[in-house]
Scaffold this active site. Structure first.
Site, short mmCIF file in Angstrom:
data_model
loop_
_atom_site.label_atom_id
_atom_site.label_comp_id
_atom_site.label_asym_id
_atom_site.label_seq_id
_atom_site.Cartn_x
_atom_site.Cartn_y
_atom_site.Cartn_z
CG ASN A 41 -0.26 0.13 2.52
OD1 ASN A 41 0.98 0.14 2.58
ND2 ASN A 41 -1.02 0.23 3.60
CB SER A 134 9.78 -10.84 15.20
OG SER A 134 10.68 -10.22 16.08
CE1 TYR A 161 6.53 -5.93 14.42
CE2 TYR A 161 8.00 -6.44 16.24
CZ TYR A 161 7.66 -6.56 14.92
OH TYR A 161 8.45 -7.32 14.09
CE LYS A 165 5.50 -9.24 12.57
NZ LYS A 165 5.08 -9.52 11.19
CG LEU A 211 22.53 0.11 15.98
CD1 LEU A 211 22.77 1.30 16.92
CD2 LEU A 211 23.22 -1.14 16.52
NE ARG A 242 18.28 -6.43 20.39
CZ ARG A 242 18.45 -6.26 21.70
NH1 ARG A 242 19.38 -6.95 22.34
NH2 ARG A 242 17.70 -5.42 22.37
N1 UFG Z 1 20.13 0.98 19.74
C1 UFG Z 1 20.85 2.04 20.23
N2 UFG Z 1 20.58 3.29 19.74
C2 UFG Z 1 19.63 3.51 18.79
C3 UFG Z 1 18.89 2.41 18.29
C4 UFG Z 1 19.17 1.16 18.79
O1 UFG Z 1 21.70 1.89 21.09
O2 UFG Z 1 19.44 4.67 18.40
C5 UFG Z 1 20.42 -0.37 20.25
C6 UFG Z 1 19.25 -1.00 20.97
O3 UFG Z 1 19.22 -0.64 22.32
C7 UFG Z 1 19.54 -2.48 20.73
C8 UFG Z 1 20.24 -2.51 19.38
O4 UFG Z 1 20.70 -1.20 19.16
O5 UFG Z 1 20.43 -2.94 21.69
C9 UFG Z 1 19.33 -2.91 18.26
O6 UFG Z 1 18.16 -2.10 18.29
P1 UFG Z 1 17.11 -2.06 17.10
O7 UFG Z 1 16.06 -1.06 17.48
O8 UFG Z 1 17.80 -1.88 15.80
O9 UFG Z 1 16.53 -3.53 17.09
P2 UFG Z 1 15.77 -4.33 18.24
O10 UFG Z 1 16.65 -5.48 18.58
O11 UFG Z 1 15.30 -3.50 19.35
O12 UFG Z 1 14.45 -4.72 17.48
C10 UFG Z 1 14.47 -5.68 16.52
C11 UFG Z 1 13.37 -5.42 15.49
C12 UFG Z 1 12.03 -5.61 16.08
C13 UFG Z 1 11.94 -6.88 16.85
C14 UFG Z 1 13.05 -7.00 17.85
C15 UFG Z 1 13.07 -8.31 18.56
O13 UFG Z 1 13.48 -4.10 14.97
O14 UFG Z 1 11.10 -5.63 15.02
O15 UFG Z 1 14.28 -6.89 17.18
O16 UFG Z 1 14.03 -8.30 19.56
F1 UFG Z 1 10.76 -6.97 17.51
#
Ligand code: UFG
Length: 352
Positions: A41, A134, A161, A165, A211, A242
């Site tokens: 979309n 996820s 969210y 899932k 990130l 991660r």
């Molecule tokens: N982080 C920072 N600064 C930022 C953004 C992220 O330090 O500005 C850190 C977060 O704290 C985390 C890591 O980078 O430790 C990864 O963060 P993301 O937001 O990139 O990813 P997440 O692991 O939080 O989230 C991802 C997916 C989600 C999913 C999740 C499951 O984006 O869709 O994994 O754990 F639900």
């Protein structure tokens, strides 16, 4: 025994086909010889992505602008393409923070959209589905449970969210049990990177939550600095861990999932899709600085609410059963993400 289809020319419907993972998957499907029809979309993507997919693959495919919340429009896709044999379902909202603000929108799009899709598939006798799930379904994991396998318990989600899932998987498990629909749920870890061509990649809406887009936007000067959320976690350097998986590797896992549906009789199967390696935020920053040659401006900030300390995948099941393994390195993923950011900047410059 389900019929086994000839892979060549088998038509696959991809929902969210202009999105980050969807667009890379359309490319891989086309390159593997599948016929694709994609819908999106454009709420979180753009028509340009469709053109760029065609540029990469050099092959046409049918694209229809459809919102999966609109039952009739979704149904019409199957009327127009009665030869669809399988569906890969990406279309969903994905921002954890936004889901806390707007839970109903998330349930409507992610859960309601999945319901609409399965109904339309069943009405048209389409029996194969790959679902984007996820690793968020595992929640916060104890260090001694890592790497995490598919048998690990599913916990209460810590955001709407994440809950969509979890509910999506449960809903599809029940569908598979009660019908001839066969389903593969892929539990993605952290998808990053972009296509080598730099023609497709992640298009964050506004200020990125994730990130890598935040890192590349900081390096290019769109953001002043990256805040690293927490440096006092019980990890090797105090930042969270991660499993960062290259989006092209992830896209290839979907091709393998389609092959699996073609050749196996399992009604429902779940696979972790990651690299098997965990990296800290600081390690990612250091790797990015190395591959881009850019010094990144960053500072430590408080922990982000809802962050799990560490999670990375056991990918043995995907290796043994799907015959899939991540092939690319973290460096390569960051290199392609940086190339993509440079491409976006060049486009902006050209449009000014
Ligand atoms: N982080 C920072 N600064 C930022 C953004 C992220 O330090 O500005 C850190 C977060 O704290 C985390 C890591 O980078 O430790 C990864 O963060 P993301 O937001 O990139 O990813 P997440 O692991 O939080 O989230 C991802 C997916 C989600 C999913 C999740 C499951 O984006 O869709 O994994 O754990 F639900």
């Amino acid at each position: 025994m389900q019929p086994v289809f000839n892979l060549r020319n088998m038509k696959i419907l991809v929902t969210g086909g202009a999105g980050f993972i969807g667009s890379h998957t359309v490319v891989e499907l086309q390159q593997a010889g599948y016929d694709v029809v994609a819908i999106d979309n454009f709420e979180n993507s753009s028509p340009q992505v469709v053109d760029n997919i065609k540029k990469i693959s050099g092959k046409p495919f049918d694209f229809i602008k459809v919102d999966i919340r609109e039952k009739h429009a979704l149904n019409d896709v199957f009327v127009t393409h009665p030869d669809i044999k399988a569906v890969i379902h990406f279309a969903a909202y994905k921002a954890v923070g936004e889901s806390v603000e707007k839970p109903l929108a998330y349930y409507e799009n992610n859960v309601g959209g999945t319901l609409n899709l399965v109904e339309a598939m069943q009405a048209h006798g389409v029996q194969n589905l790959v679902f984007s799930s996820s690793c968020t379904v595992y929640g916060d994991v104890k260090a001694d449970a890592l790497p995490i396998t598919e048998n690990s318990p599913i916990v209460k989600a810590n955001s709407p969210y994440g809950n969509t899932k979890k509910i999506g998987e449960e809903l599809l498990f029940d569908v598979a049990k009660s019908s001839t629909t066969k389903i593969v749920a892929l539990r993605y870890f952290n998808p990053i990177g972009a296509h080598d061509s730099a023609l497709i990649g992640e298009l964050p809406n506004g200020v990125p939550n994730n990130l890598i887009p935040f890192v590349t936007q900081t390096a290019i000067g769109m953001r002043e600095k990256l805040t690293i959320f927490g440096n006092d976690y019980p990890t090797r350097d105090g930042s969270c861990i991660r499993d960062y998986i290259h989006v092209v590797d992830l896209a290839k896992a979907h091709v393998k999932a389609i092959e699996f549906l073609n050749t196996h009789t399992d009604q429902y199967a779940v696979f972790n899709i990651g690299t098997g390696n965990g990296n800290t935020v600081l390690e990612v920053v250091a790797a990015f600085e190395k591959v881009s040659g850019k010094k990144l401006n960053y500072a430590f900030g408080p922990r982000r609410e809802g962050d799990v300390v560490q999670i990375f995948a056991s990918c043995d099941k995907a290796a043994n059963i799907l015959g899939w393994k991540a092939e690319r390195t973290l460096d390569n993923a960051l290199e392609t993400a940086w190339k993509w950011e440079l491409h976006l900047q060049a486009l902006k410059g050209a449009n000014q």
